[in-house]
Design an enzyme around this catalytic site. Structure first.
Site, mmCIF file in Angstrom:
data_model
loop_
_atom_site.group_PDB
_atom_site.id
_atom_site.type_symbol
_atom_site.label_atom_id
_atom_site.label_comp_id
_atom_site.label_asym_id
_atom_site.label_seq_id
_atom_site.Cartn_x
_atom_site.Cartn_y
_atom_site.Cartn_z
ATOM 1 N N ASP A 188 43.442 19.559 -12.060
ATOM 2 C CA ASP A 188 43.049 18.505 -12.993
ATOM 3 C C ASP A 188 43.951 17.293 -12.776
ATOM 4 O O ASP A 188 45.062 17.223 -13.289
ATOM 5 C CB ASP A 188 43.157 18.995 -14.437
ATOM 6 C CG ASP A 188 42.577 17.998 -15.427
ATOM 7 O OD1 ASP A 188 42.418 16.817 -15.061
ATOM 8 O OD2 ASP A 188 42.280 18.396 -16.564
ATOM 9 N N HIS A 193 47.385 12.668 -17.983
ATOM 10 C CA HIS A 193 48.435 13.671 -18.121
ATOM 11 C C HIS A 193 49.695 13.351 -17.311
ATOM 12 O O HIS A 193 50.632 14.145 -17.304
ATOM 13 C CB HIS A 193 47.885 15.033 -17.715
ATOM 14 C CG HIS A 193 46.609 15.383 -18.399
ATOM 15 N ND1 HIS A 193 46.531 15.584 -19.762
ATOM 16 C CD2 HIS A 193 45.335 15.516 -17.930
ATOM 17 C CE1 HIS A 193 45.282 15.858 -20.096
ATOM 18 N NE2 HIS A 193 44.541 15.816 -19.007
#
Length: 286
Positions: A188, A193
């Protein structure tokens, strides 16, 4: 309109071949926080290849492709800004224990599109099958801010009440400062993030932890605490992402056993007065 519900629902399933091995499983386990303490025999089940057991939530990253929350954005009829996308929830149904290594076919399609007024919700279902039959079915709920209001079906909106009484077990799990940087190596690559500037554009003070990292860490807490570490007993696991987790925080996982074969769970961020992180969370087991 950026989301054409009719086109998304009518699209044929997308199929791809996936493969994984023990290195992928070990990386995933480390990514969700396994291995503390490093020499604990209970942790070595997740971190040492000669004793390796696969936590079922590994299925959400098996094959190394884009996770469902990203994959759905490539579906026909969907054209949205990644900065407005949040992972709303996840459900995993395990048909057989996930093997340490394997090859399989993953077929994905959008099975629902809901109009929440100020947002849209997509449900991407992925069914994974190997030579011996079905392995798992994975539903990712994707919340897209600013894309509702076209008059479509609103979809389910009921939320389960929190379990009553004192929990049967409570554990705390520290999230490392670099946890998101490690977990993103599982596939991901969403900059939300890792990139402070992108996180700010999405409305966050700093990069946030992947929801699926919290999802996996929570399942591990349940398996280790209430299922004697027996990963093969998990049959069904669902959760709603109720809030974000910031790397460096501590998660408090509360677990109730209201009936045989069921664990109800809530997860909060300790440093933010137990602000809800996971809600409507249920693990069903054999």
């Amino acid at each position: 309109m950026p989301i054409d519900a009719a086109e998304a629902l009518a699209a044929a399933p997308r199929s791809r071949e996936i493969a994984w091995d023990r290195k992928d499983v070990l990386l995933y386990h480390l990514g969700i926080g396994a291995g503390v303490p490093a020499t604990d025999p209970r942790e070595l089940r997740y971190t040492l290849e000669s004793r390796l057991h696969v936590l079922p939530s590994f299925a959400t990253v098996a094959g190394g492709g884009a996770p469902g929350v990203i994959g759905a954005l490539d579906s026909p009829g969907v054209d949205v800004d990644l900065a407005g996308v949040l992972h709303g929830g996840q459900r995993l149904r395990v048909h057989r224990p996930v093997p340490v290594s394997g090859r399989a076919t993953a077929r994905s399609r959008v099975v629902a599109v809901y109009d929440k007024g100020k947002a849209a919700v997509l449900v991407l279902r992925t069914e994974v099958t190997d030579a011996d039959g079905p392995l798992w079915t994975d539903d990712a709920e994707i919340y897209v801010r600013g894309e509702g209001g076209w008059g479509g079906e609103r979809g389910p909106s009921g939320r389960a009440a929190d379990p009553e009484g004192e929990p049967d077990a409570v554990v705390e799990r520290a999230v490392r400062e670099d946890q998101a940087l490690l977990y993103r190596l599982c596939g991901d690559w969403n900059p939300l993030h890792a990139d402070p500037a992108f996180a700010a554009r999405a409305g966050f003070d700093r990069p946030v932890l992947h929801g699926l990292c919290t999802y996996g860490s929570t399942l591990k807490a349940v398996v280790d605490t209430l299922l004697d570490g027996e990963v093969g007993r998990v049959r069904d696991y669902r959760a709603r992402f109720a809030g974000v987790v910031y790397p460096g925080e501590t998660l408090r996982v509360r677990m109730w056993r209201p009936e045989a074969g069921t664990v109800r769970v809530t997860v909060g961020a300790v440093e933010r007065a137990d602000a809800a992180v996971l809600a409507d969370t249920v693990v069903r087991y054999a």
